[in-house]
Motif scaffolding. Sequence first.
Motif, mmCIF file in Angstrom:
data_model
loop_
_atom_site.group_PDB
_atom_site.id
_atom_site.type_symbol
_atom_site.label_atom_id
_atom_site.label_comp_id
_atom_site.label_asym_id
_atom_site.label_seq_id
_atom_site.Cartn_x
_atom_site.Cartn_y
_atom_site.Cartn_z
ATOM 1 N N VAL A 280 -4.964 6.058 -9.186
ATOM 2 C CA VAL A 280 -4.321 7.413 -8.585
ATOM 3 C C VAL A 280 -5.390 7.861 -7.586
ATOM 4 C CG1 VAL A 280 -3.456 9.780 -9.026
ATOM 5 C CG2 VAL A 280 -2.777 7.883 -10.436
ATOM 6 N N SER A 281 -6.703 7.725 -8.010
ATOM 7 C CA SER A 281 -7.667 8.188 -7.303
ATOM 8 C C SER A 281 -8.052 7.369 -5.925
ATOM 9 C CB SER A 281 -9.075 8.152 -8.008
ATOM 10 O OG SER A 281 -9.025 9.116 -8.990
ATOM 11 N N ARG B 189 0.889 -1.211 -0.064
ATOM 12 C CA ARG B 189 -0.372 0.022 0.029
ATOM 13 C C ARG B 189 0.819 1.163 -0.034
ATOM 14 N NH1 ARG B 189 -2.992 -2.952 4.030
ATOM 15 N NH2 ARG B 189 -2.054 -1.418 5.383
ATOM 16 N N ALA B 190 1.929 1.151 0.662
ATOM 17 C CA ALA B 190 2.792 2.377 0.828
ATOM 18 C C ALA B 190 3.412 2.687 -0.523
ATOM 19 C CB ALA B 190 3.930 2.091 2.178
ATOM 20 N N ARG B 191 3.891 1.641 -1.091
ATOM 21 C CA ARG B 191 4.655 1.828 -2.409
ATOM 22 C C ARG B 191 3.561 2.347 -3.491
ATOM 23 N NH1 ARG B 191 7.302 -3.498 -4.347
ATOM 24 N NH2 ARG B 191 8.068 -2.266 -5.816
ATOM 25 N N LEU B 192 2.042 1.812 -3.546
ATOM 26 C CA LEU B 192 1.296 2.230 -4.278
ATOM 27 C C LEU B 192 0.900 3.887 -4.172
ATOM 28 C CD1 LEU B 192 -0.829 1.588 -6.643
ATOM 29 C CD2 LEU B 192 -2.447 1.204 -4.658
ATOM 30 N N ILE B 193 0.951 4.221 -2.689
ATOM 31 C CA ILE B 193 0.766 5.634 -2.538
ATOM 32 C C ILE B 193 1.933 6.353 -3.002
ATOM 33 C CG2 ILE B 193 0.463 7.382 -0.654
ATOM 34 C CD1 ILE B 193 -1.361 5.058 0.892
ATOM 35 N N ALA B 194 3.039 6.256 -2.744
ATOM 36 C CA ALA B 194 4.239 6.916 -3.051
ATOM 37 C C ALA B 194 4.176 6.976 -4.678
ATOM 38 C CB ALA B 194 5.502 6.079 -2.748
ATOM 39 N N ASP B 195 3.700 5.731 -5.326
ATOM 40 C CA ASP B 195 3.967 5.760 -6.939
ATOM 41 C C ASP B 195 2.819 6.946 -7.086
ATOM 42 O OD1 ASP B 195 5.959 4.230 -7.344
ATOM 43 O OD2 ASP B 195 4.699 2.333 -7.675
ATOM 44 N N ALA B 196 1.759 6.912 -6.443
ATOM 45 C CA ALA B 196 0.788 7.871 -7.233
ATOM 46 C C ALA B 196 1.323 9.189 -6.858
ATOM 47 C CB ALA B 196 -0.570 7.518 -6.449
#
Length: 76
Positions: free
Chosen positions: A64-65, A45-52
């Motif tokens: 992204v949303s 989850r943290a990596r996804l948030i950082a990528d977004a």
Amino acid sequence: MTDSPMSAHVRLANEIALHFRHRDPATAAEEIAAHIRAFWEPRMRARLIADAEAGNGDLDPLIVSVAALLPPPVAG
């Protein structure tokens, strides 16, 4: 798209977005976020948030949303 291979978490998130493409975007984002909160490991989850937040061009716009709906990672 970048020249590097797509990260597994980005590919998985984009595949989930495809399954929700027929839904209203706001509803889809809420449902995907609930799925990610329930089933994804915190580091993913943290990596996804950082990528977004970094503007990763490989991410589906719906994801992204979704990332904006996820709680920030807990430091630790």
